[in-house]
Motif scaffolding. Structure first.
Motif, short mmCIF file in Angstrom:
data_model
loop_
_atom_site.label_atom_id
_atom_site.label_comp_id
_atom_site.label_asym_id
_atom_site.label_seq_id
_atom_site.Cartn_x
_atom_site.Cartn_y
_atom_site.Cartn_z
N SER A 65 0.82 -1.22 0.00
CA SER A 65 0.00 0.00 0.00
C SER A 65 0.85 1.26 0.00
O SER A 65 0.35 2.35 -0.29
CB SER A 65 -0.90 0.01 1.24
OG SER A 65 -0.13 0.13 2.42
N GLY A 66 2.13 1.15 0.35
CA GLY A 66 2.99 2.31 0.44
C GLY A 66 3.01 2.95 1.82
O GLY A 66 3.68 3.97 2.03
N MET A 67 2.31 2.36 2.79
CA MET A 67 2.22 2.96 4.12
C MET A 67 3.56 2.94 4.86
O MET A 67 3.85 3.84 5.66
CB MET A 67 1.14 2.25 4.93
CG MET A 67 0.90 2.83 6.33
SD MET A 67 0.64 4.62 6.40
CE MET A 67 -0.84 4.85 5.39
N TRP A 68 4.40 1.92 4.60
CA TRP A 68 5.71 1.91 5.25
C TRP A 68 6.50 3.17 4.88
O TRP A 68 7.20 3.75 5.72
CB TRP A 68 6.51 0.68 4.87
CG TRP A 68 6.36 -0.54 5.73
CD1 TRP A 68 6.26 -1.83 5.30
CD2 TRP A 68 6.35 -0.62 7.16
NE1 TRP A 68 6.17 -2.71 6.35
CE2 TRP A 68 6.23 -1.98 7.53
CE3 TRP A 68 6.42 0.33 8.18
CZ2 TRP A 68 6.18 -2.42 8.85
CZ3 TRP A 68 6.36 -0.10 9.51
CH2 TRP A 68 6.25 -1.46 9.83
N GLU A 69 6.40 3.60 3.63
CA GLU A 69 7.12 4.81 3.22
C GLU A 69 6.57 6.04 3.95
O GLU A 69 7.33 6.93 4.33
CB GLU A 69 7.01 4.99 1.71
CG GLU A 69 7.79 3.93 0.92
CD GLU A 69 7.79 4.19 -0.58
OE1 GLU A 69 7.03 5.07 -1.04
OE2 GLU A 69 8.55 3.51 -1.30
N VAL A 70 5.25 6.09 4.15
CA VAL A 70 4.65 7.20 4.90
C VAL A 70 5.20 7.23 6.32
O VAL A 70 5.45 8.31 6.88
CB VAL A 70 3.11 7.05 4.92
CG1 VAL A 70 2.47 8.11 5.82
CG2 VAL A 70 2.54 7.14 3.51
N LEU A 71 5.43 6.04 6.88
CA LEU A 71 5.92 5.95 8.25
C LEU A 71 7.45 6.06 8.31
O LEU A 71 8.03 5.86 9.37
CB LEU A 71 5.47 4.62 8.87
CG LEU A 71 3.95 4.40 8.94
CD1 LEU A 71 3.63 3.04 9.54
CD2 LEU A 71 3.27 5.52 9.73
N GLN A 72 8.07 6.39 7.17
CA GLN A 72 9.51 6.62 7.05
C GLN A 72 10.33 5.37 7.35
O GLN A 72 11.47 5.45 7.82
CB GLN A 72 9.95 7.79 7.95
CG GLN A 72 9.28 9.10 7.59
CD GLN A 72 9.78 10.27 8.41
OE1 GLN A 72 10.96 10.33 8.75
NE2 GLN A 72 8.89 11.21 8.73
N ALA A 73 9.75 4.20 7.09
CA ALA A 73 10.50 2.95 7.21
C ALA A 73 11.31 2.73 5.93
O ALA A 73 10.87 3.11 4.84
CB ALA A 73 9.55 1.79 7.42
N PRO A 74 12.48 2.12 6.01
CA PRO A 74 13.31 1.86 4.82
C PRO A 74 12.81 0.66 4.03
O PRO A 74 13.56 -0.29 3.76
CB PRO A 74 14.69 1.62 5.41
CG PRO A 74 14.43 1.02 6.75
CD PRO A 74 13.17 1.68 7.25
N VAL A 75 11.55 0.71 3.66
CA VAL A 75 10.93 -0.38 2.89
C VAL A 75 10.30 0.22 1.65
O VAL A 75 9.38 1.04 1.74
CB VAL A 75 9.86 -1.14 3.71
CG1 VAL A 75 9.22 -2.23 2.86
CG2 VAL A 75 10.47 -1.74 4.97
#
Length: 525
Positions: A65-75
């Protein structure tokens, strides 16, 4: 501040109730350790029923979903491809993702405002093409769950998840194909997790990766077993876990991460103790004899099974060691052809089944000739472990276990009767009972139970089989004699399924499975 701390701080600042629920209430510490491990390579040795698949499905949801990027995770947001051992597991994974996705779209506008809530939920809206996958409208990336095969995941770009990796029949082909995609792109992650499945056969590849830390030093490792889950508050007890396992060994494998050699105990001591029983005082209505023959190296064992109404009891066990197959009158040596005939005439069963594998075929012929010449009423049935032996074991070992569990088959208190070499006179139908009384002595060794416990279930790449190791006490001979016996006695019918009903249900399930496999994933998402 490391990546884990940064992500948790971002979640706190966002203040979204659903994220707060999952990260700070719902998932336990061991689940968060995995979820917040952003290593490109992860391998997990896990127990069953501790919520691991759910936390991995959540990780998958946040990735595609792209939520990891929103949470600034390196995924990196990208496709996520999941390989499961069977079709039902692949569907179950998508169902879990669907439940989590719906939770992420709960209306939280009252808590964070309508605009922020709408923006957050947009990450979890699905695109139009969800016939065979779960594709997210905003990110454009998809989640696809496949059943293991030689080509599973081979041509699909994206992160790769290998669910129950030790159970793959095509483990090496998947490593050669699907694994290469994330391994050749540092932005993509490879995660594999499984309960152990031995160190050989299907479980060999996973076992090698888990144990060879030097060769696979670039993998982060998580050992998530039952006691860790209990300590971290997951709602399961050891008693509940043990109730799902038939033997202690199975419990150790499924919940405590034990890598067996591929051979697993099948008839436990506890189960065999519970199967003890005393035959009724009335005369038996049916008698069956099972005969596992062996050369002079191993034991020949004859197990008597008597039926009383609907209940059967293994009662007597006759053991012969060191006797040749053929009688040698010149040397005064009585062979198994006469010894076994003496047992058959003394016991007088309606049916007898004998191991006629290999050299046993000649012995079967000799015994059959003697019984026929004497006009014996016993019908002698030959059995070959060499012809369809694996399939036969895979059918009758579980059926005997079911009968012992249900009480349809019991084991009477018994002292095995051991042959004492010395008799050289020919045995006749008239002298058989006297011969058995003189030539056999009682032994204290509970051979039948011990031999049944020697029989092990073995997982092969092509299916399940059963084996028994060779020891100084034999090769599980009395256990195999009992299973042969059981395969022809009436107790077998007590635990056999009604094939007409079974076929109808199997056909219905097969049809349902086809419909599910081709259904719109939107039904579950």
């Amino acid at each position: 501040m490391n990546d884990r701390e940064l992500v948790l701080e971002v979640i706190r600042r966002l203040g979204h109730p659903v994220l707060d629920f999952f990260f700070f209430q719902y998932f336990r510490a061991y689940q968060l350790d995995y979820l917040l491990d952003f290593s490109p390579r992860r391998i997990v040795l896990k127990a069953r029923r501790i919520g691991f698949t759910e936390v991995d499905a959540f990780d998958t949801l946040l990735t595609a979903s792209g939520m990891w990027e929103v949470l600034q995770a390196p995924v990196k947001a990208h496709n996520v491809n999941i390989i499961s051992k069977r079709e039902s597991d692949a569907l179950d994974y998508i169902v879990r993702v669907g439940r989590l996705r719906r939770a992420m779209t709960v209306d939280c506008s009252a808590q964070i405002g309508a605009e922020a809530d709408a923006d957050f939920r947009s990450y979890f809206e699905l695109g139009p093409d969800n016939t065979t996958m779960c594709r997210f409208h905003r990110s454009g990336w998809a989640i696809q769950s496949d059943t293991q095969s030689e080509d599973a995941g081979r041509s699909r770009e994206g992160h790769l998840k290998k669910d129950e990796a030790s159970r793959y029949k095509f483990a090496r082909q998947i490593v050669a194909g699907a694994d290469k995609i994330p391994l050749s792109n540092r932005a993509l992650r490879l995660s594999e997790f499984s309960t152990p499945n031995g160190t050989t056969g299907p479980g060999e590849v996973f076992s090698e990766k888990w144990h060879n830390r030097e060769k696979y030093s670039n993998y982060s490792r998580h050992e998530v077993l039952l006691q860790r889950a209990i300590a971290d508050g997951f709602p399961i007890t050891e008693a509940e876990a043990r109730a799902e396992c038939f033997t202690d060994e199975e419990f150790e494998v499924e919940f405590n991460g034990r890598f067996s050699t591929g051979l697993m105990e099948y008839y436990s001591r506890q189960m065999l103790e519970l199967s003890r029983g005393t035959p009724p005082s009335s005369d038996a209505t049916r008698t069956v004899l099972g005969i596992d023959v062996a050369s002079e190296v191993d034991l020949t064992s004859c197990v008597v099974n008597r039926g009383y109404g609907n209940a059967w009891f293994f009662e007597d066990t006759y053991l012969v060691r060191g006797a040749p197959y053929a009688t040698d009158r010149g040397r005064g040596v009585l062979g198994q052809e006469d010894i076994i005939c003496g047992i058959i005439w003394a016991v007088d069963p309606e049916l007898a089944i004998i191991d006629a594998s290999g050299d046993g075929a000649e012995l079967y012929g000799r015994i059959l000739a003697k019984l026929t010449a004497a006009g014996s009423r016993t019908v002698l049935i030959p059995h070959s472990f060499h012809k369809n032996g694996r399939e036969w074991k895979a059918t009758w070992c579980p059926r005997l276990r079911a009968a012992l569990e249900s009480g349809a088959q019991m084991i009477a208190e018994q002292k095995p009767k051991v042959y004492r070499p010395g008799a050289s006179e020919a045995v006749t139908q008239a002298t058989a009972k006297e011969f058995v009384d003189v030539a056999f002595y009682d032994h204290h060794y509970d051979v039948l139970r011990q031999d049944l416990m020697m029989i092990r279930r073995k997982q092969l790449a092509s299916g399940i089989t059963f084996e028994s190791p060779r020891t100084v006490n034999g090769h599980g001979d009395s256990g195999w004699a009992a299973i042969m016996n059981f395969s022809i006695c009436g107790a077998a019918r007590a635990v056999q399924r009604d094939d007409s009903v079974y076929n109808e249900v199997a056909k219905l399930m097969e049809t349902t499975g086809v419909e599910i496999a081709g259904a719109d994933c939107g039904d579950y998402l």
